[in-house]
Design a protein around this motif. Structure first.
Motif, PDB file in Angstrom:
ATOM      1  N   TRP A 151       5.225  -8.533  14.124  1.00  0.00           N
ATOM      2  CA  TRP A 151       4.821  -8.372  15.525  1.00  0.00           C
ATOM      3  C   TRP A 151       5.419  -7.080  16.066  1.00  0.00           C
ATOM      4  O   TRP A 151       6.608  -6.821  15.897  1.00  0.00           O
ATOM      5  CB  TRP A 151       5.325  -9.549  16.345  1.00  0.00           C
ATOM      6  N   SER A 152       4.598  -6.273  16.706  1.00  0.00           N
ATOM      7  CA  SER A 152       5.086  -4.954  17.137  1.00  0.00           C
ATOM      8  C   SER A 152       5.139  -4.856  18.655  1.00  0.00           C
ATOM      9  O   SER A 152       4.104  -4.965  19.324  1.00  0.00           O
ATOM     10  CB  SER A 152       4.172  -3.854  16.584  1.00  0.00           C
ATOM     11  N   PRO A 153       6.321  -4.688  19.224  1.00  0.00           N
ATOM     12  CA  PRO A 153       6.422  -4.502  20.667  1.00  0.00           C
ATOM     13  C   PRO A 153       5.721  -3.212  21.087  1.00  0.00           C
ATOM     14  O   PRO A 153       5.350  -2.385  20.266  1.00  0.00           O
ATOM     15  CB  PRO A 153       7.932  -4.408  20.914  1.00  0.00           C
ATOM     16  N   SER A 154       5.559  -3.042  22.391  1.00  0.00           N
ATOM     17  CA  SER A 154       5.008  -1.794  22.926  1.00  0.00           C
ATOM     18  C   SER A 154       5.864  -1.370  24.112  1.00  0.00           C
ATOM     19  O   SER A 154       6.095  -2.170  25.014  1.00  0.00           O
ATOM     20  CB  SER A 154       3.559  -1.989  23.380  1.00  0.00           C
ATOM     21  N   PRO A 155       6.407  -0.169  24.102  1.00  0.00           N
ATOM     22  CA  PRO A 155       6.185   0.927  23.162  1.00  0.00           C
ATOM     23  C   PRO A 155       7.110   0.892  21.944  1.00  0.00           C
ATOM     24  O   PRO A 155       7.064   1.764  21.101  1.00  0.00           O
ATOM     25  CB  PRO A 155       6.512   2.151  24.014  1.00  0.00           C
ATOM     26  N   GLY A 156       7.961  -0.116  21.869  1.00  0.00           N
ATOM     27  CA  GLY A 156       8.999  -0.178  20.841  1.00  0.00           C
ATOM     28  C   GLY A 156      10.360   0.034  21.461  1.00  0.00           C
ATOM     29  O   GLY A 156      10.519   0.731  22.472  1.00  0.00           O
ATOM     30  N   TYR A 157      11.380  -0.572  20.877  1.00  0.00           N
ATOM     31  CA  TYR A 157      12.713  -0.574  21.482  1.00  0.00           C
ATOM     32  C   TYR A 157      13.296   0.822  21.662  1.00  0.00           C
ATOM     33  O   TYR A 157      13.986   1.104  22.646  1.00  0.00           O
ATOM     34  CB  TYR A 157      13.667  -1.418  20.637  1.00  0.00           C
ATOM     35  N   SER A 158      13.024   1.737  20.720  1.00  0.00           N
ATOM     36  CA  SER A 158      13.622   3.072  20.812  1.00  0.00           C
ATOM     37  C   SER A 158      13.186   3.800  22.070  1.00  0.00           C
ATOM     38  O   SER A 158      13.991   4.453  22.742  1.00  0.00           O
ATOM     39  CB  SER A 158      13.259   3.900  19.574  1.00  0.00           C
ATOM     40  N   MET A 159      11.896   3.681  22.417  1.00  0.00           N
ATOM     41  CA  MET A 159      11.397   4.354  23.612  1.00  0.00           C
ATOM     42  C   MET A 159      11.838   3.634  24.882  1.00  0.00           C
ATOM     43  O   MET A 159      12.064   4.281  25.922  1.00  0.00           O
ATOM     44  CB  MET A 159       9.881   4.470  23.569  1.00  0.00           C
ATOM     45  N   VAL A 160      11.950   2.326  24.830  1.00  0.00           N
ATOM     46  CA  VAL A 160      12.414   1.588  26.007  1.00  0.00           C
ATOM     47  C   VAL A 160      13.803   2.053  26.423  1.00  0.00           C
ATOM     48  O   VAL A 160      14.069   2.316  27.604  1.00  0.00           O
ATOM     49  CB  VAL A 160      12.410   0.066  25.738  1.00  0.00           C
ATOM     50  N   VAL A 161      14.709   2.189  25.463  1.00  0.00           N
ATOM     51  CA  VAL A 161      16.100   2.516  25.799  1.00  0.00           C
ATOM     52  C   VAL A 161      16.319   4.005  26.010  1.00  0.00           C
ATOM     53  O   VAL A 161      17.294   4.397  26.653  1.00  0.00           O
ATOM     54  CB  VAL A 161      17.069   1.987  24.722  1.00  0.00           C
ATOM     55  N   ASP A 162      15.427   4.856  25.501  1.00  0.00           N
ATOM     56  CA  ASP A 162      15.597   6.310  25.625  1.00  0.00           C
ATOM     57  C   ASP A 162      14.777   6.804  26.821  1.00  0.00           C
ATOM     58  O   ASP A 162      13.578   7.057  26.715  1.00  0.00           O
ATOM     59  CB  ASP A 162      15.133   7.000  24.345  1.00  0.00           C
ATOM     60  N   GLU A 163      15.437   6.963  27.955  1.00  0.00           N
ATOM     61  CA  GLU A 163      14.722   7.340  29.177  1.00  0.00           C
ATOM     62  C   GLU A 163      14.126   8.744  29.102  1.00  0.00           C
ATOM     63  O   GLU A 163      13.270   9.100  29.911  1.00  0.00           O
ATOM     64  CB  GLU A 163      15.651   7.204  30.389  1.00  0.00           C
ATOM     65  N   THR A 199      17.802  -7.921  22.324  1.00  0.00           N
ATOM     66  CA  THR A 199      19.241  -8.083  22.107  1.00  0.00           C
ATOM     67  C   THR A 199      20.057  -7.275  23.112  1.00  0.00           C
ATOM     68  O   THR A 199      21.260  -7.495  23.258  1.00  0.00           O
ATOM     69  CB  THR A 199      19.617  -7.636  20.681  1.00  0.00           C
ATOM     70  N   MET A 200      19.418  -6.336  23.809  1.00  0.00           N
ATOM     71  CA  MET A 200      20.092  -5.542  24.849  1.00  0.00           C
ATOM     72  C   MET A 200      19.267  -5.613  26.130  1.00  0.00           C
ATOM     73  O   MET A 200      18.609  -4.648  26.525  1.00  0.00           O
ATOM     74  CB  MET A 200      20.251  -4.085  24.399  1.00  0.00           C
ATOM     75  N   PRO A 201      19.251  -6.775  26.788  1.00  0.00           N
ATOM     76  CA  PRO A 201      18.347  -6.988  27.919  1.00  0.00           C
ATOM     77  C   PRO A 201      18.501  -5.989  29.057  1.00  0.00           C
ATOM     78  O   PRO A 201      17.527  -5.628  29.711  1.00  0.00           O
ATOM     79  CB  PRO A 201      18.680  -8.413  28.376  1.00  0.00           C
ATOM     80  N   GLU A 202      19.729  -5.528  29.283  1.00  0.00           N
ATOM     81  CA  GLU A 202      19.950  -4.597  30.403  1.00  0.00           C
ATOM     82  C   GLU A 202      19.233  -3.270  30.201  1.00  0.00           C
ATOM     83  O   GLU A 202      18.944  -2.551  31.164  1.00  0.00           O
ATOM     84  CB  GLU A 202      21.450  -4.368  30.604  1.00  0.00           C
ATOM     85  N   ARG A 203      18.883  -2.934  28.955  1.00  0.00           N
ATOM     86  CA  ARG A 203      18.261  -1.639  28.692  1.00  0.00           C
ATOM     87  C   ARG A 203      16.780  -1.590  29.069  1.00  0.00           C
ATOM     88  O   ARG A 203      16.169  -0.522  29.077  1.00  0.00           O
ATOM     89  CB  ARG A 203      18.418  -1.268  27.205  1.00  0.00           C
ATOM     90  N   SER A 204      16.189  -2.746  29.372  1.00  0.00           N
ATOM     91  CA  SER A 204      14.777  -2.779  29.763  1.00  0.00           C
ATOM     92  C   SER A 204      14.578  -2.512  31.258  1.00  0.00           C
ATOM     93  O   SER A 204      13.465  -2.192  31.681  1.00  0.00           O
ATOM     94  CB  SER A 204      14.159  -4.145  29.425  1.00  0.00           C
ATOM     95  N   TRP A 205      15.629  -2.636  32.034  1.00  0.00           N
ATOM     96  CA  TRP A 205      15.488  -2.535  33.489  1.00  0.00           C
ATOM     97  C   TRP A 205      14.939  -1.185  33.977  1.00  0.00           C
ATOM     98  O   TRP A 205      14.056  -1.167  34.852  1.00  0.00           O
ATOM     99  CB  TRP A 205      16.815  -2.849  34.172  1.00  0.00           C
TER     100      TRP A 205
END
Length: 353
Positions: A151-163, A199-205
């Motif tokens: 299952w592939s998230p969008s846009p993916g964790y790397s882009m979510v956390v890298d502003e 696993t790092m919920p605060e990074r999605s905010w």
């Protein structure tokens, strides 16, 4: 003359500010209720073609299958269903924006042919295996016994956390939404599926806050929302106060679902349960669907035809646990398009009349 010019400039600035403010406002309760009265009771599924192992495969140039989608939308029409919720995939857009928009348009046209309205989702934090950053191209085949293993998230964790990448995501959201913001084939925009479910919920905010801002700047004709899905008060307060209509997830018994539903109805806005139906957790069609209909709360169960995602298995199921002999967790049709339960199909058709 200089004074006149100054006054003109001031007027222009004030007009722009007023316009920006108007665009950024959540719909009033009255506006939301008006939308609710103008729309039918929505009943449908979280949709992914049986031949797609993830949402990347659903949209990718190597595997987009209008033939399969048409067959499955025809199946939905036979049930009396009128809506589908789908995750869009940023990686496919990034590779070729024009292709992605054409493909989304084609998907909407197929759905429209069968009377199915669409709720597109821009971002999704969910992952069930090792794949947290999607890649385009041919996707892996299923690993038997592993629930939604790639299952592939969008846009993916790397882009979510890298502003630093969020400018690209802003372009994506605004281009897609501007293109379809007056399109009657889309009935709601779902901005972010289960934000903070990592696993790092605060990074999605940061991305969550931004996507609401971007959507308000576009100011689409359709309502915008993001579903309440857990018991985090800060998150739920943010989602409820920024959504035009209320959407929520509840994979639980009839009693628990009714309790959650009534809490959300207190907000006085049209309400849709955008994820439910987990037989293992007693979230069943005979128990839940008639209740949602009676309360005029929209229903979007998970999912339609069982396929490569293997979502008939339980969350967290792994190959070493095979053979699986329990009831199916999700899906209402087998891969050969025969019903998992004839009784469930009968109840769906009776409820959607």
């Amino acid at each position: 003359m200089n004074i006149q010019r100054l006054l003109i400039c001031i007027c222009v600035v004030l007009t722009a500010a007023i316009s920006a403010t108007a665009q950024s406002k959540v719909w009033s309760t009255e506006q939301a209720q008006k939308w609710g009265k103008e729309n039918p009771w929505y009943c449908g599924v979280n949709y992914i073609p049986a031949t797609a192992i993830n949402y990347t495969a659903m949209w990718d140039k190597t595997s987009f299958s209008p033939e399969v989608i048409e067959k499955e939308m025809k199946l939905m029409k036979s049930l009396g269903m009128n809506c589908a919720r789908i995750v869009m995939q940023y990686a496919v857009y990034e590779e070729d924006p024009a292709y992605f928009i054409r493909t989304l348009d084609r998907f909407l046209s197929i759905c429209d042919k069968y009377g199915v309205k669409v709720m597109p989702i821009f971002f999704d934090d969910c992952a069930f295996g090792v794949n947290t950053d999607p890649t385009v191209g041919k996707q892996p085949e299923p690993l038997e016994g592993w629930y939604a293993w790639v299952w592939s998230p969008s846009p993916g964790y790397s882009m979510v956390v890298d502003e630093r990448t969020h400018g690209k995501l802003e372009k994506y959201v605004k281009e897609v939404m501007n293109h379809f913001k007056n399109d009657p084939r889309i009935f709601v925009w779902d901005l972010y599926n289960e934000p903070t479910n990592t696993t790092m919920p605060e990074r999605s905010w940061p991305l969550l806050r931004k996507v609401f801002t971007w959507a308000r700047e576009v100011n689409p004709k359709q309502p915008i929302t993001s579903g309440l899905w857990n018991e985090n008060k800060e998150l739920n307060d943010f989602l409820a106060s920024n959504s035009d209509i209320i959407t929520f997830h509840c994979y639980a018994s009839k009693e628990e679902t009714e309790k959650v539903m009534k809490e959300h109805l207190k907000l006085g806005r049209p309400t849709i349960c955008t994820e439910w139906m987990n037989r293992v957790a007693h979230s069943t069609i005979p128990e839940i669907l008639p209740m949602l209909k009676e309360a005029h709360v929209g229903s979007m169960m998970w999912g339609l035809v069982n396929g490569k995602t293997q979502t008939h298995l339980c969350w967290g199921h792994r190959p070493e646990q095979l053979p699986y002999t329990g009831v199916w967790q999700h899906d209402i049709y087998k891969g050969d398009y025969t019903p998992y339960s004839a009784k469930e199909i009968e109840i769906i058709k009776k409820t959607t009349k």
